[in-house]
Write an enzyme that holds these catalytic residues in place. Structure first.
Site, PDB file in Angstrom:
ATOM      1  N   VAL A  86      39.732  51.568  38.684  1.00 11.44           N
ATOM      2  CA  VAL A  86      40.172  51.749  37.300  1.00 11.44           C
ATOM      3  C   VAL A  86      39.105  51.221  36.345  1.00 11.44           C
ATOM      4  O   VAL A  86      38.715  50.060  36.405  1.00 11.44           O
ATOM      5  CB  VAL A  86      41.518  51.041  37.050  1.00 11.44           C
ATOM      6  N   LYS A  87      38.651  52.100  35.478  1.00 11.35           N
ATOM      7  CA  LYS A  87      37.586  51.775  34.531  1.00 11.35           C
ATOM      8  C   LYS A  87      38.213  51.276  33.224  1.00 11.35           C
ATOM      9  O   LYS A  87      39.009  51.981  32.598  1.00 11.35           O
ATOM     10  CB  LYS A  87      36.742  53.027  34.285  1.00 11.35           C
TER      11      LYS A  87
END
Length: 217
Positions: A86-87
């Site tokens: 997850v960025k």
């Protein structure tokens, strides 16, 4: 050093995968829009398609900027595939979200890093990756490579396991210099990676080999 491709283009991802050197993929809303991908369901489906093509970590970026929304969106992204990372942007709520995700076993990539202090906070919160934007710093007459060196020193000083993912990489010398100073990962479009293959002496040498081989027939 790991090679990630920075794109949402499935054909380019396939080409990099077929080359045999691909370790992962990074994407962002701009790259999705460039491929005409819009709307939540279409974006999630596109991430699934990427995961089916590429081995390794796939960075999927949250679009929200508040803690609660980032948590909700990040959990949805992480549920797509075990390789999803997850960025999260380096903002106050982003750091809180990274800490939450790290406690839940969800790996994160802290993006839009432009200072060593930002990288330090992200590592303290438990980010799997930090993404200093090398090219964008160069664009404003700041030495992006120096930032990567600073982060490398800090992480080595304290044994942080967070990996340095050099982003906004524009050309082959960016890649070589990142390798020299110890970046763990570079992410860039396919052309800079392919340009590492090129050298005029290789071309002229191959041409001569082919000419000489004809004499042997």
């Amino acid at each position: 050093m790991k090679f990630f491709i920075d794109t949402a283009n499935l054909e380019q991802i396939r080409e990099a995968q077929d080359l045999g050197i691909l370790d992962g993929v990074t994407t962002n809303p701009s790259l999705m829009a460039k491929e005409g991908i819009s709307g939540k369901e279409a974006i999630l489906e596109h991430y699934k398609n990427i995961c089916e093509i590429a081995d390794g970590d796939i960075s999927a970026e949250v679009l929200s900027t508040t803690y609660e929304e980032m948590i909700k969106e990040g959990e949805e992204l992480a549920a797509i595939h075990p390789n999803i990372v997850v960025k999260v942007p380096i903002i106050k709520d982003g750091i809180k979200a990274i800490k939450y995700f790290s406690q839940k076993g969800i790996r994160t990539n802290c993006t839009l890093i432009f200072s060593a202090g930002q990288a330090l906070l992200a590592a303290k919160a438990g980010a799997a990756y930090v993404s200093p934007f090398l090219g964008r710093l160069d664009d404003v007459s700041t030495d992006g490579l120096h930032l990567i060196q600073e982060i490398r020193t800090i992480f080595d000083n304290y044994g942080f396991e967070t990996e340095i993912l050099a982003a906004s990489v524009r050309h082959s010398m960016h890649i070589i210099n990142c390798a020299k100073i110890g970046a763990d990962v570079v992410t860039c479009p396919l052309p800079p990676i392919l340009s590492l293959l090129k050298h005029p002496l290789t071309d002229s040498g191959l041409e001569q080999f082919i000419k000489d081989s004809h004499k042997m027939q």
